[in-house]
Design an enzyme around this catalytic site. Structure first.
Site, PDB file in Angstrom:
ATOM      1  CD  GLU A  43      -7.062  32.367 -54.732  1.00 16.62           C
ATOM      2  OE1 GLU A  43      -7.429  33.673 -54.579  1.00 16.62           O
ATOM      3  OE2 GLU A  43      -7.926  31.366 -54.709  1.00 16.62           O
ATOM      4  CB  CYS A 202     -23.816  38.111 -54.491  1.00 19.81           C
ATOM      5  SG  CYS A 202     -24.308  39.819 -53.509  1.00 19.81           S
ATOM      6  CB  CYS A 209     -31.963  37.765 -54.448  1.00 25.09           C
ATOM      7  SG  CYS A 209     -31.037  39.412 -54.406  1.00 25.09           S
ATOM      8  CB  CYS A 212     -28.745  34.361 -52.629  1.00 25.06           C
ATOM      9  SG  CYS A 212     -27.440  34.594 -51.561  1.00 25.06           S
ATOM     10  CB  CYS A 218     -29.520  39.409 -47.858  1.00 24.83           C
ATOM     11  SG  CYS A 218     -28.793  40.793 -48.983  1.00 24.83           S
TER      12      CYS A 218
HETATM   13  S1  SF4 Z   1     -29.617  37.941 -51.100  1.00 24.01           S
HETATM   14 FE1  SF4 Z   1     -28.195  39.571 -50.705  1.00 24.01          FE
HETATM   15  S2  SF4 Z   1     -26.256  38.379 -50.730  1.00 24.01           S
HETATM   16 FE2  SF4 Z   1     -27.419  37.082 -51.789  1.00 24.01          FE
HETATM   17  S3  SF4 Z   1     -27.497  37.659 -53.946  1.00 24.01           S
HETATM   18 FE3  SF4 Z   1     -29.148  38.760 -53.091  1.00 24.01          FE
HETATM   19  S4  SF4 Z   1     -28.052  40.675 -52.490  1.00 24.01           S
HETATM   20 FE4  SF4 Z   1     -26.546  39.350 -52.594  1.00 24.01          FE
END
Ligand code: SF4
Length: 361
Positions: A43, A202, A209, A212, A218
């Protein structure tokens, strides 16, 4: 643009865990262990440093200091070469101090609760929570730079994330996301998942996205606001500084001097450094060294977080009778032993251009 609480918090953590198991990062050398020493080391190394860079440093460090006691028993001079090149050297000094403190004050037992871990030198709230989550499964939230990006975008949190009020809102939301999750939440996978999402999905600039797992809820994606979150920090003018560095070589040895433990390159071994060439000549002259034959080498720059350092290197070979006896804090280091010295990256680069590649890492 007002902040919104429309993004769903229920199921947030479970979604991250499911995604981490199938699509997150696995097989990194510090994963699959509950040893708080190893987790702590990774870390700290990963702060401000990419995973790909850390892997080798981590393995070399562990081979030399396999546990807390081995690190505590070493001197700071023994530790620094294993950090040289990673930057942010206060991290290494704090790591060493911290190992000693745990051995002396806590009988070598790493504290178990995030709250107690955060009391140790050099360990902030987020790092303490990550250690407690990975090692002991504590339901403690993390909030590093990558995670701030995910939270500001997903939950639509505006304002400078470094500002106190916004930071508090982020911590509060991070705790709420855990509180909303099942009692059996896998904290290791959740914490790793948030880190992986911030690093690989992100991302800064244009986030991925489409890949994601949080896309459906989101705020930033649903409102096409990815580009304005997180809100940029107020700009500070980056400073510029300059210096001259002297490579003084005599009888196959190079003169190095140790930096004070505080400040840039604290505790590392550097070339003698001066404000400029004029100051270098004056300082050398006062010790009976004639800088007249010194050759000016190609200048280069090194960028720190808050300023850029322009370095004017000079090379002086074999004309330093006044320096047979190094001053306190200085040492003549044989060229063949430079690889073992704790040198900052730009000094290593400079010396690497002068001496055979295999004498430096
Ligand atoms: S959907 Fe939202 S959380 Fe996911 S990558 Fe895109 S901006 Fe980031």
């Amino acid at each position: 643009m007002p902040a919104t609480d429309a993004a769903p918090i229920a199921g947030f953590a479970e979604t991250v865990v499911r995604w981490q198991r199938t699509s997150g990062r696995h097989g990194l050398p510090w994963q699959g262990t509950c040893d708080p020493y190893r987790i702590w080391l990774s870390e700290i190394m990963l702060q401000q440093t990419q995973v790909a860079t850390v892997v080798d440093y981590y393995q070399r460090f562990l081979a030399r200091f396999p546990d807390l006691r081995a690190l505590a028993q070493a001197s700071q001079d023994e530790v620094m070469p294993y950090w040289a090149g990673l930057g942010y050297y206060a991290r290494a000094r704090n790591l060493h101090r911290c190992a000693r403190e745990i051995c002396e004050r806590l009988d070598g037992e790493f504290p178990r609760r995030a709250e107690d871990i955060a009391q140790l030198p050099g360990i902030g709230r987020s790092t303490a929570a990550a250690i407690a989550a990975f090692a002991y499964g504590e339901r403690a939230p993390i909030m590093d730079g990558n995670v701030k990006r995910v939270f500001t975008r997903y939950f639509g949190i505006y304002g400078n994330p470094a500002a106190r009020a916004v930071e508090q809102q982020l911590w509060h939301t991070a705790q709420a996301a855990i509180d909303a999750a099942d009692a059996g939440l896998d904290m290791g996978a959740y914490t790793q998942g948030l880190m992986d999402l911030g690093a690989g999905c992100c991302t800064r600039g244009v986030p991925a996205c489409a890949q994601c797992p949080l896309a459906a809820g989101c705020y930033a994606r649903l409102n096409s606001r990815q580009h304005e979150l997180p809100a940029p920090k107020p700009r500070k003018q980056a400073g510029e500084r300059q210096c001259a560095m002297l490579v003084l070589e005599q009888d196959g040895r190079v003169l190095l001097e140790q930096r004070p433990s505080r400040g840039i390159w604290g505790g590392l071994w550097c070339l003698p450094q001066y404000e400029d060439a004029q100051a270098m000549r004056a300082a050398c002259g006062s010790r009976g060294i004639d800088c007249g034959p010194a050759q000016r080498m190609v200048p280069f720059s090194h960028t720190f977080t808050h300023f850029k350092l322009h370095i004017e290197p000079w090379l002086l070979r074999g004309t330093a009778p006044g320096l047979q006896e190094p001053a306190p804090g200085q040492a003549w280091v044989p060229v063949g032993e430079l690889a073992g010295a704790a040198l900052p990256a730009p000094v290593k680069k400079l010396l690497g251009g002068l001496y055979p590649a295999d004498s430096l890492i």
